[in-house]
Design an enzyme around this catalytic site. Structure first.
Site, PDB file in Angstrom:
ATOM      1  CG  ASP A  78      -4.780   0.178  -5.499  1.00 10.49           C
ATOM      2  OD1 ASP A  78      -4.454   0.113  -6.695  1.00 10.49           O
ATOM      3  OD2 ASP A  78      -4.084   0.755  -4.634  1.00 10.49           O
ATOM      4  CE  LYS A 122      -3.467  -0.225  -0.614  1.00 10.91           C
ATOM      5  NZ  LYS A 122      -3.971  -0.419  -2.014  1.00 10.91           N
ATOM      6  CD  GLU A 171      -5.082   3.550  -8.423  1.00 12.76           C
ATOM      7  OE1 GLU A 171      -4.086   3.136  -7.806  1.00 12.76           O
ATOM      8  OE2 GLU A 171      -5.471   3.037  -9.486  1.00 12.76           O
TER       9      GLU A 171
HETATM   10  C1  LIG Z   1       1.148   3.671  -5.042  1.00 15.25           C
HETATM   11  C2  LIG Z   1      -0.123   2.978  -5.169  1.00 15.25           C
HETATM   12  O1  LIG Z   1      -0.480   2.112  -4.412  1.00 15.25           O
HETATM   13  C3  LIG Z   1      -1.037   3.389  -6.253  1.00 15.25           C
HETATM   14  C4  LIG Z   1      -1.245   4.879  -6.180  1.00 15.25           C
HETATM   15  O2  LIG Z   1      -2.267   2.701  -6.053  1.00 15.25           O
HETATM   16  C5  LIG Z   1      -0.474   2.994  -7.601  1.00 15.25           C
HETATM   17  O3  LIG Z   1       0.533   3.592  -7.993  1.00 15.25           O
HETATM   18  O4  LIG Z   1      -1.046   2.071  -8.206  1.00 15.25           O
END
Ligand SMILES: CC(=O)[C@](C)(O)C(=O)O
Ligand SMILES: NC(=O)C1=CN([C@@H]2O[C@H](COP(=O)(O)OP(=O)(O)OC[C@H]3O[C@@H](n4cnc5c(N)ncnc54)[C@H](OP(=O)(O)O)[C@@H]3O)[C@@H](O)[C@H]2O)C=CC1
Length: 340
Positions: free
Chosen positions: A189, A129, A193
């Site tokens: 995720d 993470k 993001e």
């Molecule tokens: C660093 C991270 O876990 C992100 C933002 O979900 C990604 O770069 O995929």
């Protein structure tokens, strides 16, 4: 509270004597490979010829084509860009896959059925993470980035043990790991993001910068107030939560936090966050990203260029030249010499 897994919960034996092929040597790939090697794991790299191949070789790894690395591995960890994984998997990994386990650091392609794994091997996820470069940096600092792990297919009956051994080898169990599913990791995720970490935060930072500069304040001041200081505030949150940050800031700032924060991020924002999550859950985001890449990224490239030309980037580039230490790999004395 959900069970967190730490170093004591993992048995490195599940990786002993096994060859791990890391496919890709970018943000996550280089970190996983270097950390695992430092943890005593036998690692090979699968790549195409190019800058990553050169970097991995320079770092002392045995580098092979994706197919060659896959064919010799007991464990294959795919750390390619999500949008490229299906093609590389179909053409180079699947025909050579004889490994006990196929691994990912993000569940996108399994969850959205872009990759359908063979029935004969374990399929698991170990997802740090945090950005790959910090996965490496924290490992070198005897720390780690927490991770999620998930088992999609457990043929050997040892998939969870392997996931934990892998998470330990990349240093994640120094910070902790939480069990999840490919669905939950993928959806959360993507949400994080988009709505909070990257999309949400960059929009907030730009809006604050534009508000100040459009009101006539100096762009340099707006950069320090709305972007540079953000790291310092988030560092406090990282160390002690919101209360830790609020303990350290002034009561004036804390009062401002309480009375103005909810005006800026009001109920409408949360409604929109729910809409973003719905688009992710229903596969609308995934479809758009897949089609954008099939069309060779017309919108992605146009927006990326526009973003790089934003005034906050222009003023930031100039200011960061005088603060080389902000690029964490630089030593403090560099900043001193640069300013002397
Ligand atoms: C660093 C991270 O876990 C992100 C933002 O979900 C990604 O770069 O995929
Ligand atoms: N970035 C992050 O911090 C995080 C990423 N993840 C996940 O990790 C995975 C990898 O992402 P990330 O590390 O960001 O990817 P990067 O874009 O940083 O690196 C991709 C790597 O794959 C290589 N590559 C690209 N195309 C090919 C190909 N056709 N054949 C062989 N090698 C190829 C690139 O080499 P080349 O130099 O040749 O282009 C590069 O080494 C993704 O699933 C992502 O979602 C999960 C958590 C955080």
């Amino acid at each position: 509270m959900a069970k967190m897994y730490y170093n004591g919960d993992a048995n490195a034996e599940y990786l002993n004597g096994k060859k791990v092929a890391v496919i890709g040597y970018g943000s996550q790939g280089h970190a996983h490979a270097l950390n695992m090697r430092d943890s005593g794991v036998d690692v090979v790299i699968g790549l195409r010829k190019g800058k990553s191949w050169e970097k991995a070789a320079e770092d002392g790894f045995q580098v092979y084509t994706v197919g060659e690395a896959t064919a010799q591995a007991d464990v294959v960890m795919i750390l390619l860009p999500d949008e490229l994984q299906p093609k590389v998997y179909k053409e180079e990994i699947e025909p050579n896959l004889t490994s006990q386990a196929l691994m990912f650091a993000h569940g996108f392609n399994i969850h959205f059925n872009q990759i359908v794994p063979p029935k004969e091997c374990d399929v698991l996820l170990v997802a740090p993470k945090g950005p790959g470069h910090l996965v490496r940096r924290t490992y070198e600092q005897d720390a780690g980035v927490p991770a999620l792990f998930a088992v999609y297919q457990d043929v050997t009956g040892e998939a969870q043990e392997l996931a934990l051994a892998y998470a330990k080898a990349i240093g994640a169990l120094r910070a902790g790991a939480l069990e999840t599913t490919f669905k939950e990791e993928t959806e959360t995720d993507l949400f994080g993001e988009q709505a909070v970490l990257c999309g949400g935060l960059t929009s907030l930072v730009k809006a604050g910068f534009e508000t100040l500069t459009e009101a006539g304040y100096q762009p340099e001041l707006a950069y320090f107030e709305c972007l540079h200081e953000l790291k310092l505030i988030v560092d406090l949150m990282y160390e002690g939560g919101l209360e830790g940050m609020r303990y350290s800031i002034s009561d004036t700032a804390q009062w401002g936090d309480f009375v103005s924060g909810p005006r800026v991020v009001d109920a409408r924002v949360k409604e929109e966050m729910k809409a973003v999550l719905k688009d992710i859950q229903e596969g609308k985001f995934a479809k758009g990203w897949i089609l954008e890449n099939q069309a060779n990224r017309p919108v992605f490239n146009a927006v990326n260029q526009r973003e790089n030309e934003h005034p906050i980037e222009q003023v930031g580039r100039e200011l960061r030249k005088m603060m080389p230490f902000v690029n964490s790999s630089k030593k403090k004395e560099v900043a001193v010499s640069a300013n002397n």
